[in-house]
Design an enzyme around this catalytic site. Structure first.
Site, PDB file in Angstrom:
ATOM      1  N   GLU A  57       1.006  -1.243  -0.045  1.00  0.00           N
ATOM      2  CA  GLU A  57      -0.702   0.012   0.597  1.00  0.00           C
ATOM      3  C   GLU A  57       0.660   1.190  -0.081  1.00  0.00           C
ATOM      4  O   GLU A  57       0.513   2.214  -0.775  1.00  0.00           O
ATOM      5  CB  GLU A  57      -0.944  -0.109   0.904  1.00  0.00           C
ATOM      6  CG  GLU A  57      -1.992  -1.033   1.333  1.00  0.00           C
ATOM      7  CD  GLU A  57      -1.512  -2.523   1.926  1.00  0.00           C
ATOM      8  OE1 GLU A  57      -1.663  -3.022   2.812  1.00  0.00           O
ATOM      9  OE2 GLU A  57      -0.134  -2.331   2.019  1.00  0.00           O
ATOM     10  N   CYS A  89       0.130   0.487   7.562  1.00  0.00           N
ATOM     11  CA  CYS A  89      -0.556   0.809   6.484  1.00  0.00           C
ATOM     12  C   CYS A  89      -1.860   1.442   5.965  1.00  0.00           C
ATOM     13  O   CYS A  89      -2.411   2.100   5.560  1.00  0.00           O
ATOM     14  CB  CYS A  89      -0.837  -0.596   5.092  1.00  0.00           C
ATOM     15  SG  CYS A  89       0.878  -1.298   5.043  1.00  0.00           S
ATOM     16  N   ALA A 166      18.735 -46.176   0.456  1.00  0.00           N
ATOM     17  CA  ALA A 166      19.851 -46.669   0.015  1.00  0.00           C
ATOM     18  C   ALA A 166      19.978 -47.629  -0.265  1.00  0.00           C
ATOM     19  O   ALA A 166      19.640 -48.247   0.694  1.00  0.00           O
ATOM     20  CB  ALA A 166      20.799 -46.064   1.225  1.00  0.00           C
ATOM     21  N   TRP A 174      23.836 -42.528  -6.924  1.00  0.00           N
ATOM     22  CA  TRP A 174      22.332 -41.301  -7.071  1.00  0.00           C
ATOM     23  C   TRP A 174      21.532 -42.304  -7.378  1.00  0.00           C
ATOM     24  O   TRP A 174      21.284 -42.537  -8.241  1.00  0.00           O
ATOM     25  CB  TRP A 174      22.828 -40.469  -8.357  1.00  0.00           C
ATOM     26  CG  TRP A 174      23.851 -39.681  -7.749  1.00  0.00           C
ATOM     27  CD1 TRP A 174      24.973 -39.571  -8.324  1.00  0.00           C
ATOM     28  CD2 TRP A 174      24.144 -38.334  -7.229  1.00  0.00           C
ATOM     29  NE1 TRP A 174      26.041 -38.410  -7.797  1.00  0.00           N
ATOM     30  CE2 TRP A 174      24.667 -37.546  -7.498  1.00  0.00           C
ATOM     31  CE3 TRP A 174      23.437 -37.567  -6.054  1.00  0.00           C
ATOM     32  CZ2 TRP A 174      25.432 -36.621  -5.867  1.00  0.00           C
ATOM     33  CZ3 TRP A 174      23.479 -36.959  -5.060  1.00  0.00           C
ATOM     34  CH2 TRP A 174      24.682 -36.190  -5.181  1.00  0.00           C
ATOM     35  N   LEU A 208      24.563 -29.667   1.860  1.00  0.00           N
ATOM     36  CA  LEU A 208      23.077 -28.991   2.215  1.00  0.00           C
ATOM     37  C   LEU A 208      22.536 -27.339   2.083  1.00  0.00           C
ATOM     38  O   LEU A 208      22.202 -26.288   2.439  1.00  0.00           O
ATOM     39  CB  LEU A 208      22.539 -29.190   3.627  1.00  0.00           C
ATOM     40  CG  LEU A 208      20.871 -28.858   3.818  1.00  0.00           C
ATOM     41  CD1 LEU A 208      20.863 -30.673   3.454  1.00  0.00           C
ATOM     42  CD2 LEU A 208      20.694 -29.109   5.201  1.00  0.00           C
ATOM     43  N   GLY A 273      17.396 -38.301   7.130  1.00  0.00           N
ATOM     44  CA  GLY A 273      16.531 -39.269   7.036  1.00  0.00           C
ATOM     45  C   GLY A 273      15.746 -39.893   7.691  1.00  0.00           C
ATOM     46  O   GLY A 273      14.861 -39.799   7.791  1.00  0.00           O
ATOM     47  N   PRO A 274      15.275 -42.120   7.533  1.00  0.00           N
ATOM     48  CA  PRO A 274      14.262 -42.420   7.789  1.00  0.00           C
ATOM     49  C   PRO A 274      13.987 -42.131   9.008  1.00  0.00           C
ATOM     50  O   PRO A 274      12.822 -42.268   9.735  1.00  0.00           O
ATOM     51  CB  PRO A 274      14.628 -44.183   8.013  1.00  0.00           C
ATOM     52  CG  PRO A 274      15.720 -44.469   7.419  1.00  0.00           C
ATOM     53  CD  PRO A 274      16.801 -42.657   6.965  1.00  0.00           C
ATOM     54  N   THR A 275      15.092 -41.916  10.312  1.00  0.00           N
ATOM     55  CA  THR A 275      14.707 -42.110  11.614  1.00  0.00           C
ATOM     56  C   THR A 275      13.811 -40.521  11.688  1.00  0.00           C
ATOM     57  O   THR A 275      12.748 -40.740  12.639  1.00  0.00           O
ATOM     58  CB  THR A 275      15.512 -42.286  12.836  1.00  0.00           C
ATOM     59  OG1 THR A 275      16.243 -43.629  12.719  1.00  0.00           O
ATOM     60  CG2 THR A 275      15.755 -41.636  13.924  1.00  0.00           C
TER      61      THR A 275
END
Length: 345
Positions: A57, A89, A166, A174, A208, A273-275
């Site tokens: 605005e 605003c 995995a 990959w 990462l 990961g899975p945990t």
């Protein structure tokens, strides 16, 4: 009173402004504003560009100057009613002499809400709800975070046809194809936090970061968060200087999200990961799933998610598929499934 055709067209334009490439992905919502002259023509436009910059605005009012008096402001979000890095605003619209305000989404933030009431008390005509759902969609993550007081969580994983992340010897590069990895970086860039567990840091040593098609880090990087109590060597790549890293010394998903929310984080990209995935799923803290399925079979190896305590098919976790996209071709094909948790019947 209802809205005019000119106001409806202006709202469509305001939604487009809110979704501009330079609109924020951080703690502030994406907002667009169009000022209409009394004859229905567009006088000025504006949109928010991030924390500390003028709100939509204010941006439009600055472009209009004194001509803003007597106009109609069409805004994608209820004008704010609080003073942060910038002023309210709602008061700016009143001071500029705006005659009428049409907005889409009611502000869910209790700190900033109340702008509509301020406007009405000042004698400004107010109409709300025009294209509210598209406006909510633009700020899907922000709205969720404000309403739930925690970040939105997207769990991303790559899997073989038989659900393995995995091989038996621990190798995973990959499973996902190059097109899928590029797509992952695109999604990473849309979040403000990437979260992994200490086991992933120790075993896979990921950096990462968000990288481009040439594998170069982007200028803007989300926060890297490492969750868990296990000691992690300081020489791991996740602690390098290419992005900020936060250690979350807890195994409790709710506690981790609370800490991140206190730091104005709204979208967590869960890549552990899975945990870690099982912990968030068990806690009911996964809001979206992005799975990259590769045309591979391993027959053994690490499962994509750890034990969820499910012993019968009737108790299976179910998801609604919201998108299916094929990435790559031939052996480089991955299918990206985007899902949300199904409502329990």
């Amino acid at each position: 009173m209802g809205t005019s055709q000119a106001e409806q067209q202006a709202m469509l334009r305001a939604l487009g402004l809110a979704a501009s490439p330079d609109a924020p992905l951080g703690p502030n919502p994406r907002v667009g504003c169009v000022l209409l002259a009394p004859d229905g023509s567009t006088l000025a436009e504006g949109h928010h560009r991030g924390a500390g910059s003028p709100h939509a605005e204010a941006d439009a009012l600055a472009r209009a100057g004194a001509a803003a008096r007597g106009t109609t402001a069409v805004v994608t979000l209820e004008p704010c009613n609080h003073t942060g890095r910038t002023g309210p605003c709602a008061e700016a619209l009143v001071s500029a002499g705006v005659r009428r305000v049409v907005f889409a989404q009611v502000d869910p933030n209790p700190v900033a809400s109340g702008g509509a009431q301020t406007l009405r008390q000042a004698g400004v005509e107010v109409e709300s709800g025009l294209l509210a759902e598209p406006a909510r969609a633009i700020n899907r993550v922000w709205t969720f975070a404000v309403e739930h007081q925690r970040p939105f969580v997207t769990w991303k994983f790559a899997t073989t046809l038989d659900g393995r992340s995995a091989a038996e010897d621990g190798t995973s590069r990959w499973i996902s194809s190059r097109p899928a990895r590029l797509d992952t970086h695109r999604l990473r860039a849309l979040c403000d936090t990437m979260l992994i567990g200490t086991a992933t840091v120790a075993v896979d040593d990921p950096e990462l970061t968000v990288r481009d098609e040439h594998d170069q880090p982007l200028e803007h990087q989300p926060l890297r968060a490492v969750m868990g109590l296990r000691h992690v060597p300081p020489d791991r790549r996740v602690f390098n200087d290419r992005a900020e890293t936060l250690r979350l010394l807890t195994r409790d998903p709710a506690e981790a999200l609370a800490t991140l929310f206190d730091r104005d984080r709204q979208h967590v990209f869960l890549e552990g990961g899975p945990t870690l995935a099982a912990a968030f799923l068990t806690a009911g803290l996964v809001d979206e799933v992005v799975a990259y399925v590769a045309p591979l079979l391993l027959g053994a190896g690490r499962a994509s998610v750890a034990d969820l305590g499910i012993s019968t098919i009737a108790d299976a976790r179910r998801f609604d598929v919201t998108d299916v996209t094929v990435l790559g071709e031939g052996t480089e094909t991955n299918v990206r499934l985007t899902m949300s948790p199904a409502e329990k019947s």
